[in-house]
Design an enzyme around this catalytic site. Structure first.
Site, PDB file in Angstrom:
ATOM      1  N   ASN A  24       1.035  -1.988  -0.162  1.00 16.79           N
ATOM      2  CA  ASN A  24      -0.325  -0.180  -0.157  1.00 16.79           C
ATOM      3  C   ASN A  24       0.928   0.999  -0.180  1.00 16.79           C
ATOM      4  O   ASN A  24       0.811   2.268  -0.706  1.00 16.79           O
ATOM      5  CB  ASN A  24      -0.895   0.035   1.159  1.00 16.79           C
ATOM      6  CG  ASN A  24      -0.259   0.266   2.357  1.00 16.79           C
ATOM      7  OD1 ASN A  24       0.441  -0.616   2.935  1.00 16.79           O
ATOM      8  ND2 ASN A  24      -0.509   0.859   3.684  1.00 16.79           N
ATOM      9  N   GLU A  39       3.725  -2.894  12.566  1.00 21.82           N
ATOM     10  CA  GLU A  39       2.549  -2.957  12.466  1.00 21.82           C
ATOM     11  C   GLU A  39       1.499  -3.498  11.367  1.00 21.82           C
ATOM     12  O   GLU A  39       1.796  -3.998  10.277  1.00 21.82           O
ATOM     13  CB  GLU A  39       2.473  -0.957  11.851  1.00 21.82           C
ATOM     14  CG  GLU A  39       1.725  -0.189  11.333  1.00 21.82           C
ATOM     15  CD  GLU A  39       1.703   1.038  11.201  1.00 21.82           C
ATOM     16  OE1 GLU A  39       0.811   0.612   9.273  1.00 21.82           O
ATOM     17  OE2 GLU A  39       3.051   2.097  10.596  1.00 21.82           O
ATOM     18  N   CYS A  91      -3.496   1.271   7.160  1.00 21.98           N
ATOM     19  CA  CYS A  91      -4.173   0.817   8.114  1.00 21.98           C
ATOM     20  C   CYS A  91      -3.925   1.897   9.296  1.00 21.98           C
ATOM     21  O   CYS A  91      -4.919   1.400  10.162  1.00 21.98           O
ATOM     22  CB  CYS A  91      -2.107   0.377   8.829  1.00 21.98           C
ATOM     23  SG  CYS A  91      -1.712  -0.389   7.282  1.00 21.98           S
TER      24      CYS A  91
END
Length: 498
Positions: free
Chosen positions: A142, A238, A272
């Site tokens: 992403n 993460e 995220c």
């Protein structure tokens, strides 16, 4: 660039917005990845001897090269990811900010520090930091430049080498980052990008690295954490998020409408820290909801490098299928579509309309689970207290957004169970505050990037203590008298250190 050992297997890199093959890259094997680690270990020993001053020069040259090559880098990011120009710019600026931050602060964080000794004068204690060795980074699709290069930058400044596996769909941005770092003066093999499958390259990285940095799904993170624990190596991750926005009773509605869309639909929702849930106070709901829906309906969705495009494509047809499945599941169970809720075949197979839902039932899959796409649902609440409770009612805790007056926003923020909270913004300011830590609570991650810990996590701490004149535990003085002397000295030390 990568140092490919063989090119028998290759992967076509496809622009998800157009379906065009834009490049072909080698698909490396497990064995080739281990050979990359062998080269990295040799390079790391030399790199660890490089002065902080030289590291700083390289990082600042890289900072300037990134900015000077911004058009080419944004083209690459967009062409392999499908995102908008504005979202590509976010990556570019993040890399530049990170490089500059650690260039100026890295030496201070890594230099030896005096610590309080057990017996002043007779002993002195220093804390030293040494690099871990070779850091393995597994990066997602992403943010193919930012989430590849920024984590590597901190590890490299700390004296480590890095072996990186980019997502198989988006390796070109990471390769471009390595190219610019080497142009800035980073020695060969200190940073290697090894494209390939997770079962080959990813597994080799977990088996070989001295520290693991992973960004991706919670499910994958849990598996990698187990593997890292079995090897007794440290890691930082993460992971997923189901991030909430709270629109409080005293929010500036116009400002909220103008800012909330990018919090939800920036990077096509494939972020995220993007917002997937909104809790809107009843006092402002009647004004906010129709205005927000109207704003979303005005967004320009499309492909290409045009700055006027607000939202690009999803990463793949398969991911668009999954987003569509989740939305249809919610609608079938009673959710109402306020706007969007459908594919955009007129633009291409990977395009999905920015979607706003309401009345989403608790048994809908997207009610609690991450969509990772351009979908947000709204719930009206009767108080800020109720909004806080609902925002915290999740297994995740990555980011939150609060729209309110300053005092109300700070009061709400201190009760939210998330690693970052943005007041009167969606995600960008907290993420861009490189001097502060960023990471997740609960199932949203372990460890932090950014801040001091974002660099020092890539080091081992060493306690070096020197003793003068005497040996503390065995001296020529009779032991009863020695015990009395030590007790007196410790009491004196206690009083001095108060």
């Amino acid at each position: 660039m990568t140092h490919a050992l063989r090119e028998e297997a290759t992967t076509d890199i496809v622009n998800p917005a157009t379906g065009e093959v834009i490049a072909t890259v080698p698909e490396h094997t497990k064995g080739e990845t281990k050979e990359a680690f062998a080269r990295a270990r040799v390079a790391q020993k030399r790199w660890a001897q490089t002065s902080f001053r030289e590291r700083r020069k390289i990082f600042l040259r890289f900072h300037n090269l990134v900015l000077d090559n911004r058009e080419r880098l944004m083209d690459t990011i967009q062409d392999e990811n499908g995102k908008s120009r504005l979202s590509a710019l976010e990556e570019l600026l993040d890399v530049a900010l990170t490089s500059r931050h650690y260039a100026y602060k890295g030496a201070k964080l890594l230099k030896p520090r005096r610590r309080k000794p057990v017996v002043p004068v007779l002993t002195s204690t220093w804390e030293q930091r040494a690099p871990k060795g070779v850091v393995g980074v597994i990066a997602p699709f992403n943010y193919p430049l930012s989430l590849s290069v920024c984590d590597a930058l901190a590890a490299i400044f700390a004296g480590n080498a890095v072996v990186l596996k980019p997502d198989s769909q988006t390796p070109l941005s990471a390769l471009a980052g390595v190219e610019l770092l080497e142009r800035a003066g980073l020695p060969r093999d200190v940073f290697q990008v090894v494209p390939g499958r997770g079962s080959e390259v990813g597994q080799a990285i977990v088996e070989e690295c001295d520290y693991l940095m992973f960004t991706g799904s919670t499910a994958t993170g849990e598996k990698l954490a187990q593997q890292a624990a079995a090897r007794l190596i440290d890691y930082s991750m993460e992971l997923g998020g189901k991030n909430a926005m709270i629109v409080a009773h005293d929010a500036d509605v116009k400002r909220t409408v103008d800012g909330a869309w990018i919090a939800c639909f920036g990077n096509t929702g494939q972020l995220c820290i993007s917002i997937e849930r909104m809790y809107v106070h009843r006092d402002v709901a009647e004004e906010f909801i129709p205005a927000f829906v109207s704003k979303v309906q005005s967004l320009r969705v499309g492909a290409g490098h045009d700055w006027d495009i607000d939202m690009g494509s999803l990463i793949s047809v398969e991911h668009a299928d999954e987003v569509e499945r989740l939305v249809n599941d919610a609608v079938d169970k009673g959710a109402t579509v306020l706007t969007g809720g459908r594919r955009l075949p007129e633009l291409g197979e990977t395009f999905f309309a920015p979607t706003v839902l309401t009345d989403v039932p608790a048994d809908a899959e997207l009610y609690r689970e991450e969509v990772f796409g351009p979908v947000v649902y709204i719930e009206v609440v009767d108080s800020d207290e109720e909004a806080i409770e609902r925002a915290n009612d999740t297994d995740y805790g990555l980011n939150a957004s609060v729209w309110a007056s300053g005092a109300t926003g700070r009061r709400i923020a201190e009760r939210l169970e998330t690693g970052t909270v943005n007041i009167n913004e969606g995600y960008a300011p907290a993420w861009s505050a490189i001097d502060a830590p960023m990471g997740g609570w609960k199932k949203s991650g372990v460890g932090r990037r950014h801040g001091d810990g974002g660099l020092t996590k890539y080091t081992e701490q060493r306690n070096v203590t020197q003793t003068r004149l005497i040996t503390l535990m065995d001296n020529v003085v009779p032991r009863p008298q020695w015990a009395e002397a030590m007790a007196t000295a410790l009491k004196l030390g206690r009083d001095i250190l108060r």
